[in-house]
Design a protein around this motif. Structure first.
Motif, PDB file in Angstrom:
ATOM      1  N   TYR A   1      -3.845   0.500  -2.761  1.00  0.00           N
ATOM      2  CA  TYR A   1      -3.344  -0.880  -2.754  1.00  0.00           C
ATOM      3  C   TYR A   1      -3.128  -1.293  -4.200  1.00  0.00           C
ATOM      4  CZ  TYR A   1      -3.328  -5.947  -2.849  1.00  0.00           C
ATOM      5  OH  TYR A   1      -2.995  -7.256  -3.094  1.00  0.00           O
TER       6      TYR A   1
ATOM      7  N   LYS B   1       0.834  -1.187   0.000  1.00  0.00           N
ATOM      8  CA  LYS B   1       0.000   0.000   0.000  1.00  0.00           C
ATOM      9  C   LYS B   1       0.877   1.248   0.000  1.00  0.00           C
ATOM     10  CE  LYS B   1      -3.427  -2.509   2.749  1.00  0.00           C
ATOM     11  NZ  LYS B   1      -4.102  -2.619   4.052  1.00  0.00           N
TER      12      LYS B   1
ATOM     13  N   THR C   1      -7.599   2.229  -0.156  1.00  0.00           N
ATOM     14  CA  THR C   1      -7.385   1.699   1.184  1.00  0.00           C
ATOM     15  C   THR C   1      -7.319   2.855   2.166  1.00  0.00           C
ATOM     16  OG1 THR C   1      -6.011   0.208   2.521  1.00  0.00           O
ATOM     17  CG2 THR C   1      -4.858   1.722   1.064  1.00  0.00           C
TER      18      THR C   1
ATOM     19  N   LYS D   1      -6.027   8.257   3.202  1.00  0.00           N
ATOM     20  CA  LYS D   1      -6.468   7.407   2.100  1.00  0.00           C
ATOM     21  C   LYS D   1      -5.260   7.070   1.231  1.00  0.00           C
ATOM     22  CE  LYS D   1     -11.264   8.960   1.894  1.00  0.00           C
ATOM     23  NZ  LYS D   1     -12.342   9.550   1.066  1.00  0.00           N
TER      24      LYS D   1
ATOM     25  N   ASP E   1      -6.914  -0.900  -5.671  1.00  0.00           N
ATOM     26  CA  ASP E   1      -8.048  -0.595  -4.788  1.00  0.00           C
ATOM     27  C   ASP E   1      -7.695   0.566  -3.882  1.00  0.00           C
ATOM     28  OD1 ASP E   1     -10.574  -0.870  -3.712  1.00  0.00           O
ATOM     29  OD2 ASP E   1     -10.029  -2.486  -2.340  1.00  0.00           O
TER      30      ASP E   1
ATOM     31  N   HIS F   1      -8.331  -8.017  -2.300  1.00  0.00           N
ATOM     32  CA  HIS F   1      -8.791  -6.673  -2.653  1.00  0.00           C
ATOM     33  C   HIS F   1      -9.637  -6.658  -3.919  1.00  0.00           C
ATOM     34  CE1 HIS F   1      -6.558  -4.149   0.288  1.00  0.00           C
ATOM     35  NE2 HIS F   1      -5.807  -5.223   0.362  1.00  0.00           N
TER      36      HIS F   1
ATOM     37  N   SER G   1     -13.786   3.649   6.213  1.00  0.00           N
ATOM     38  CA  SER G   1     -13.394   2.685   5.173  1.00  0.00           C
ATOM     39  C   SER G   1     -14.576   2.218   4.340  1.00  0.00           C
ATOM     40  CB  SER G   1     -12.717   1.466   5.813  1.00  0.00           C
ATOM     41  OG  SER G   1     -11.555   1.838   6.514  1.00  0.00           O
TER      42      SER G   1
ATOM     43  N   ARG H   1     -15.871   4.686  -4.873  1.00  0.00           N
ATOM     44  CA  ARG H   1     -14.652   3.878  -4.973  1.00  0.00           C
ATOM     45  C   ARG H   1     -14.159   3.781  -6.413  1.00  0.00           C
ATOM     46  NH1 ARG H   1     -12.273   0.072  -1.675  1.00  0.00           N
ATOM     47  NH2 ARG H   1     -14.009   0.240  -0.206  1.00  0.00           N
TER      48      ARG H   1
END
Length: 923
Positions: A274, A252, A291, A271, A289, A791, A440, A447
């Motif tokens: 990943y 990450k 994370t 924020k 993604d 993920h 989260s 997203r």
């Protein structure tokens, strides 16, 4: 042969296909077109009711075939017969996988080993390679020093070099190292800034990784490791900086330019991104993604103390430290939780300005507890700094220890600074954890729009412009996420008492209002319950009495009529055992235990009740006022005392089968059958407490009642060491209840990664086979691994740039076509079996690692999906197979009991007390 198609058609009606996507109350036209497609009942019949001739797969599997072969029982390879017939309605979905273009990777990647040796004061090089002992900052600084001495290698200009932060480096071109005896290596003396020591750094060529699979569907794991190292090469060498613009935490990356969210001081949330590569049918893809992680805010250590201790000013902190007893212990413990194991900078001398490790809070600088020997005299830390550096401003403030517990090295906090970028996700309070979870929970629309936003903060954009990523071909990554074919599996209909049927449709949840449990756990004459209030607060009588009355009324309406035994009992934890024993002697069915909000007695109650052999249901004190919550409690209670909430709507065809009514999950349940869940609960990071494993097994054909064995094992060990003995006990309990052994056992193993598959096969599967040694010709086993710690995200795109969570039942497997994200080598599938309450739904990934039956994928997929509707804790389908979920709860219960002082013998006794009775006590 088998069940009639009429029975299967009774299971589903065409009009049941109308549902909705879980986060969209106003369905658009695209969704409506899909959701109005009729269910194909022939497909369902072909899966749950195949012809008798097709049920024997012995000619398709071969125990002698090597792993990976299509006929192997160990990691069986992908074969066409497993993927026919298909089931479910087709739909296009989008994943957070971004394709790497074919032909973009270098033909060869060169791998180098980096070894580090200390240079002694006499100039001699030690024999011990200390690279495993170095932290990431030290290893990276030494690598940078080596590259700085060899600028002729053109690293970063012509040659791409990816360093893993430990002891391995990769390049896309061969480095011009000296060659001796067919070995290419080079050694250099390297120093680190702010460190007086010298190191001998050796770099050696260890292998050439050739990329022969031009479709990138089956790249070797060593090649993937090399390519993954190149993804974050842009940030790798920034770890040595005091204030880097990127932080790396494993796979990450966090940019300082990204949004920073204030949590409870001194914590902040950032924020991040990943990213990791994987091979699949579609080729090489980047799994990308969003994370979120928790960090220390950084800054002066005094500010950290003030924030962690809850002090509003420095003067308030100083006053608290001047008390005769010193800083309050509870406050000191709270501060210690924040600062322990963090990295710190010492400000008072650049010679020692490097990062140090903080082992925790120490005494005040002027305290006698800080005395140490200096030049033949015992002096305090305050006196030392007055002699050596300067007079301290705040000698009454505590120090921190940068030494060890046995050899402390105390430093005044006014001379210490905490650098930025320190992730603290493992040591958070419940409040901070709750806030982090809420933050989260990012919805699918936000997203995926963030992932596709190619601004300067986008990881995709950074990769596309980075030299190292370009050198390794990763910059060819597509800017848009992959879309692929998927299917929505049909959901089951659920049967309650009096043959009442509930259709959950495509919602993943349903109401049982007006319905009675399929089987009541309580029986006339033995339906008494007790009630214990542990350390009650003032005024408890009225709400408790109202709760009891409501409990009796609701239980009666659900067909599980419970009656209060005597009057509520007031107790403390010391006398809880006596009261539970009294209830047990009075043949009370279950005891409700009311625990105050801050009460730590859950494990104690469960331990004492388990050793006695009486079932309990604990209730948090704040829930005593929630009358609607009683319905949820009773769903659990009925199963705990031997009942069944609901079953899958049975097939009325009068043919011989193992148990009536059957669950109709699969034709396999026509015969004795067992579903098993396995999981391990580990202690907190840094704790040496034992890990707790749990194995649960279904005891009936309705997949309703489960027995459990809970055992302790070596701390943080994931592989379960007690499988053989545990399975013998569970098989014995099954035979005692049913008079026969199961003919097929399906194991759902939770909590292991791909890298542990071989250990599961070599240790756990072999133990399963040993437990069945006397019945190996009669009992066949299948083992699936369930994985949620990935993920991968799957969403629906309406074609207008809006993304939605999919309906429960969404399935992606090898039938999803050339763009499928599943493996080209082994049989796996992604299944979204639930409707998320918040955020973006995450599928569970299932992999068949052992199969003596010859399961077809549609059979195991439907079996897995329908099992999620038999979860006894709620009226919702859950996110992964119910047996694995039960094993999760059983291991957590075992952890609570163990923390209450239980021994391994206690765990065995508790499980045995319920093994042959009301065995599902652990949910």
């Amino acid at each position: 042969a088998g069940r009639s198609q009429k029975g299967s058609q009774n299971q589903f009606n065409d009009n049941q296909s109308r549902g909705r996507f879980s986060n969209n109350s106003n369905r658009n036209q695209h969704m409506g077109d899909f959701l109005n497609q009729p269910v194909n009942n022939r497909e369902i019949s072909a899966v749950i009711n195949p012809p008798l001739a097709d049920r024997d797969r012995s000619n398709k599997i071969n125990p002698l075939a090597p792993p990976g072969h299509e006929q192997s029982i160990i990691l069986p390879g992908v074969s066409k017969w497993r993927y026919e017939p298909r089931i479910g309605r087709s739909i296009k979905i989008v994943s957070n996988h971004f394709k790497i273009q074919e032909g973009s990777l270098p033909s060869t990647i060169y791998q180098y080993a980096i070894k580090v040796y200390m240079v002694n004061q006499d100039g001699k090089v030690s024999d011990e390679d200390i690279s495993p002992k170095l932290n990431i900052q030290q290893s990276t600084a030494l690598m940078m020093g080596l590259l700085d001495k060899h600028k002729e290698w053109d690293v970063g200009q012509v040659v791409g070099l990816a360093f893993n932060g430990k002891s391995i480096a990769y390049t896309n071109s061969l480095l011009p190292l000296p060659t001796r005896n067919n070995c290419s290596n080079l050694s250099e003396i390297v120093c680190i800034v702010s460190d007086t020591r010298k190191f001998n750094v050796e770099i050696s060529l260890v292998s050439s990784l050739h990329i022969n699979d031009l479709a990138y569907t089956t790249l070797d794991s060593s090649i993937l490791s090399a390519l993954n190292s190149s993804i974050f090469a842009f940030a790798r060498f920034k770890v040595v900086e005091d204030n880097p613009d990127w932080f790396l935490i494993g796979s990450k990356a966090f940019s300082t330019a990204s949004q920073i969210i204030n949590l409870t001081p001194p914590y902040i949330a950032m924020k991040g991104h990943y990213a990791a590569l994987k091979c699949c049918l579609a080729g090489l893809v980047l799994v990308y993604d969003m994370t979120l992680a928790c960090f220390l805010s950084g800054g002066e250590m005094i500010d950290m103390f003030m924030a962690a201790g809850g002090f509003r000013s420095l003067s308030e902190l100083r006053s608290a430290c001047r008390l005769p007893s010193g800083l309050n212990k509870n406050i000191a413990d709270r501060i210690n939780t924040v600062i322990k194991n963090c990295k710190v900078h010492l400000n008072y001398d650049t010679k020692f300005g490097k990062r140090k490790h903080c082992f925790g809070i120490g005494p005040a600088s002027n305290s006698k507890l800080s005395l140490f020997s200096y030049e033949g005299k015992n002096i305090t830390v305050e006196e030392y700094f007055a002699i050596k550096y300067k007079k301290l401003q705040y000698p009454e403030l505590p120090c921190i220890n940068i030494g060890t517990k046995s050899r402390a090295n105390y430093i005044p906090i006014e001379l210490v600074r905490v650098p930025n970028g320190q992730c603290r996700s493992q040591t958070l309070s419940a409040e901070v954890t709750r806030k982090l979870i809420q933050l989260s929970a990012i919805g699918p629309n936000d997203r995926f729009k963030s992932l596709c936003n190619l601004n300067n903060d986008s990881l995709i954009q950074v990769i596309k412009t980075n030299h190292t990523a370009t050198s390794f071909g990763i910059s060819s990554v597509d800017s848009t996420p992959m879309s692929m074919d998927a299917r929505i599996l049909p959901q089951p209909k659920l049967q309650y008492a009096n043959n009442e049927i509930v259709d959950p449709r495509l919602n993943g949840k349903w109401s049982d209002e007006g319905k009675k449990f399929f089987i009541s756990g309580s029986k006339p004459g033995s339906n008494l319950f007790g009630f214990v209030i542990v350390n009650p607060v003032e005024g408890w009588q009225v709400p408790v009495q109202e709760y009891i009355v409501t409990l009796e009324n609701v239980s009666k309406s659900k067909g599980c009529e419970l009656r209060m035994f005597n009057t509520p009992v007031v107790s403390d934890l010391h006398s809880i055992k006596e009261h539970l024993s009294n209830f047990h002697q009075a043949n009370v069915e279950i005891v409700f235990v009311l625990l105050s909000k801050d009460e730590k007695g859950y494990g104690i109650v469960k331990k004492e009740a388990g050793l006695i052999g009486i079932t309990t249901q604990c209730i948090k004190s704040e829930n005593i006022y929630k009358k609607d919550f009683i319905k949820n409690i009773l769903v659990k209670v009925n199963t705990k005392i031997g009942g069944t909430k609901n079953i899958i709507n049975g097939d009325p065809t009068p043919i011989p089968r193992f148990q009536t009514p059957p669950s109709s999950i699969s034709w396999l349940l026509d015969k004795p059958f067992m579903l098993v869940g396995m999981d391990v609960s580990h202690p907190e990071i840094g704790s040496k407490n034992a890990s707790i494993s749990a194995i649960v097994a279904s005891m009936d054909g309705m997949v309703s009642q489960f027995a459990v064995c809970i055992t302790s094992q070596t701390s943080r060990q994931e592989i379960i060491t007690s499988v053989e003995n545990t399975m013998k006990k569970l098989l014995s309990a099954y035979r005692n209840k049913n008079g026969v052994l199961p003919e097929i056992i399906v194991f759902f193993r939770d909590g292991v990664s791909e890298g542990q598959f071989s250990q599961v096969i070599d240790i756990e599967v072999e133990a399963m086979k040993s437990a069945l040694e006397n019945y190996k010709d009669k009992v066949k086993i299948v083992v699936l691994v369930c994985q949620k710690r990935h993920h991968t995200r799957l969403v629906y795109d309406d074609g207008c740039g809006n993304y939605f969570n999919p309906c429960p039942g969404l399935l992606v497997d090898n039938n999803s076509g050339p763009n499928s994200i599943t493996s080209a080598n082994i049989n796996e599938f992604y299944l979204v079996s639930h409707a998320p309450i918040q955020g973006t739904s995450k599928p569970c990934k299932y992999t068949i690692i052992y199969d003596e039956v010859g399961f077809k994928m549609s059979e195991i997929e439907l079996l897995t999906y329908w099992s999620t509707y038999l979860y006894a804790r709620t009226n919702r389908s859950v996110s992964y197979a119910t047996p694995a979920y039960y094993a999760h709860w059983a291991s957590k219960l075992g952890r609570a009991i163990w923390s209450a002082g239980a021994t391994q013998y206690d765990l065995e006794t508790i499980c045995q007390n319920f093994m042959n009775g009301r065995s599902t006590f652990f949910i």
